[in-house]
Design a protein around this motif. Sequence first.
Motif, PDB file in Angstrom:
ATOM      1  N   ALA A 326       8.556   0.546 -29.167  1.00 13.30           N
ATOM      2  CA  ALA A 326       8.007  -0.714 -28.656  1.00 13.30           C
ATOM      3  C   ALA A 326       6.712  -1.076 -29.370  1.00 13.30           C
ATOM      4  O   ALA A 326       6.453  -2.260 -29.644  1.00 13.30           O
ATOM      5  N   ALA A 327       5.885  -0.067 -29.692  1.00 15.28           N
ATOM      6  CA  ALA A 327       4.638  -0.330 -30.411  1.00 15.28           C
ATOM      7  C   ALA A 327       4.913  -0.843 -31.820  1.00 15.28           C
ATOM      8  O   ALA A 327       4.228  -1.756 -32.305  1.00 15.28           O
ATOM      9  N   MET A 328       5.926  -0.275 -32.495  1.00 14.27           N
ATOM     10  CA  MET A 328       6.287  -0.765 -33.827  1.00 14.27           C
ATOM     11  C   MET A 328       6.803  -2.202 -33.757  1.00 14.27           C
ATOM     12  O   MET A 328       6.473  -3.030 -34.616  1.00 14.27           O
ATOM     13  N   LEU A 329       7.599  -2.490 -32.744  1.00 13.92           N
ATOM     14  CA  LEU A 329       8.092  -3.864 -32.584  1.00 13.92           C
ATOM     15  C   LEU A 329       6.947  -4.824 -32.279  1.00 13.92           C
ATOM     16  O   LEU A 329       6.937  -5.967 -32.759  1.00 13.92           O
ATOM     17  N   ALA A 330       5.985  -4.378 -31.483  1.00 17.96           N
ATOM     18  CA  ALA A 330       4.822  -5.220 -31.191  1.00 17.96           C
ATOM     19  C   ALA A 330       3.985  -5.443 -32.447  1.00 17.96           C
ATOM     20  O   ALA A 330       3.455  -6.547 -32.664  1.00 17.96           O
ATOM     21  N   GLU A 331       3.867  -4.420 -33.272  1.00 17.34           N
ATOM     22  CA  GLU A 331       3.118  -4.578 -34.527  1.00 17.34           C
ATOM     23  C   GLU A 331       3.806  -5.583 -35.443  1.00 17.34           C
ATOM     24  O   GLU A 331       3.145  -6.306 -36.196  1.00 17.34           O
ATOM     25  N   ASP A 332       5.131  -5.645 -35.372  1.00 18.40           N
ATOM     26  CA  ASP A 332       5.885  -6.627 -36.149  1.00 18.40           C
ATOM     27  C   ASP A 332       6.030  -7.958 -35.416  1.00 18.40           C
ATOM     28  O   ASP A 332       6.786  -8.824 -35.851  1.00 18.40           O
ATOM     29  N   ASN A 340       1.399  -2.492 -28.159  1.00 17.59           N
ATOM     30  CA  ASN A 340       0.845  -1.728 -29.279  1.00 17.59           C
ATOM     31  C   ASN A 340      -0.541  -1.175 -28.974  1.00 17.59           C
ATOM     32  O   ASN A 340      -1.210  -0.646 -29.862  1.00 17.59           O
ATOM     33  N   LEU A 341      -0.997  -1.297 -27.730  1.00 10.30           N
ATOM     34  CA  LEU A 341      -2.329  -0.836 -27.373  1.00 10.30           C
ATOM     35  C   LEU A 341      -2.288   0.612 -26.911  1.00 10.30           C
ATOM     36  O   LEU A 341      -1.496   0.975 -26.044  1.00 10.30           O
TER      37      LEU A 341
END
Length: 631
Positions: A326-332, A340-341
Amino acid sequence: MSVRWFSRLLGHPLPRSSAGDERLPNIQALPILSSDALSSVAYATEAALGILILGGSAALKLSLPITLAIIALIVIVVLSYRQAIAAYPNGGGSYVVARDNLGRNVGLVAAAALLIDYALTAAVSLMAGTQALSSLDPTLLPYEVPIALVLLVLVGWANLRGVKEAGRVFAIPTYAFVLMIALLTVAGLRDLTFHHGWHPDPPPLTAALEPIGLFMILRAFSSGCSAMTGIEAIANGVKVFREPAPVNARKTLLVMAVLLSAMFFAVSGMGFMYGIAPNPDITVLAQIGQRVFGNGSVLYWTLQITTLLILVLAANTAFSGFPRLAAMLAEDRCLPMQMNLLGDRLVYQNGIGVLLGITALIIVICRGDTTVAVNLYALGVFTAFTLSQLGLVRRWWMQRGPGWRGRMLMNALGSLTTFVVLVVIVVSKFDEGAWTVVIAIPLLVWGLAVIRRRYRQIFAALAPDPDAAPLQVVPRDPPTGHHAIVWIPSMMRPAFEAVRYACSFADSVTAVVVVQNDQDAGHLSQMWDRYVGPNTGALELVLLDSPFSSLLDPFCDFVTAAEQRHPERITTVVMPVAIPRDRLDVALLNQRARALFEALSDDQSRVFSIVRYFVPNGRDPAGSRSSGSME
């Protein structure tokens, strides 16, 4: 009080400098990232037998050939993922590999499949754990759902405390389960050699409900492939390992594959020799334990307790993989940026919270029964397997480095075999619930694409205007005695409008940015110089380091220190706030300024000025700005 209580529950905040200390040695990383795969031994054989029994007692003898075929598939997939780790040393999960080699939209398909798989993995593991417990005490059958929910909360709490804490909690139960399966195997071999003999017992006579054919065998094979869930977790979690992380991850993946294959074959083999058949009241593994250890023996109880524990802890694989993906998707920019926090314990706590909610919903809907969920979650993982290995095939073809043909053939074989299994699962399990995942994956891909498209529109609308009038403080005679400190969450138009507003009334303006790493600092300074110009005495940019995950505390400390140094002047805190107009934007925009206002309001009286910038809703050519002050 609530913040203090929450800190005690999860532990004190960890500094970012200790992130390296949170990396784990192989012996602790193995149980965190492999508990899902290893725990599948408890139900994979039973899943295959549950289909074969439809063909009558005679069909159960096919369990051994099916087990060997699945083990061969495990070997192919593991060798392919070892290559993925070598190609992507920072984490070579299916989403990254597919995105980089097959395109962003194909990458979203892999991501959607994995998100669904992680959620189902957590739910299945916890529900299977409660079934192991109810096999010991049937009086607990009516309480399986609340027990699973309590276990879910405990696993979530352990993960919120941090990676190292989770490793300590999960290591002993995982290795205890492996030890008990090893003892079960040794005791079974001893019994087969000296007492029972190597002649298989006939299973209980059961009439055939369906003819034994290729379709039934494929259905049983696809059900047994639940043993392969969780294999990708090590490739996704390379950053969990100590350096050299890629080398350690490849070694751990190999160890996991050997353990999984040996344990899976041992359970299936003993089930065949002892004529074990599926029973709704007691698991296959428990039946084997009763035959080998004796019903009511200490070793039998230990086997069931360790099975319960590892099935519960297997959900941790999902809690490790889901937040990172989910963090990688948020970064993208395919999920809200809040995903991504990093939390105070250096984990993606928003992702953990979302997974807790989704898993609880699945447990309640399934009423604690794994039957439907097991039929679903292998679909997502084999979709990810296929796309990941197909992406590596294209990577080796495009690069054509040393040994590229062998690598490409290995991944091509893996992609072909997992695709065949995927087709088998879709066809054989479609009426049993697989249709829901077939529909859910495109819907989720559409949702991720919508979020990505909206973020592009938002950032285009909020991008700084290169033709805007220069920002500068106009000297006043006499001076007004006002100083403005501007919170800069990002170098976007709302922030520059807030600086412009501050320059309109203050004698001096300090723009403050809290940065997380040196690369961000250099990029932010370049953007400031580009759109504002170099620092002057009246208008300057200050970059603050954040030793912890919080970006608010350093700014609050800076404001307090500035007021103490210059008590004679009036300090106004200026904060830009992006005001969303669309409902989707409410979830996409991080309204940290509101939390900052609350934090600064707790200590003493201050003057605030909120500069509101209305985000265009897709029809407006530009946003509008308004400001208001609060004291």
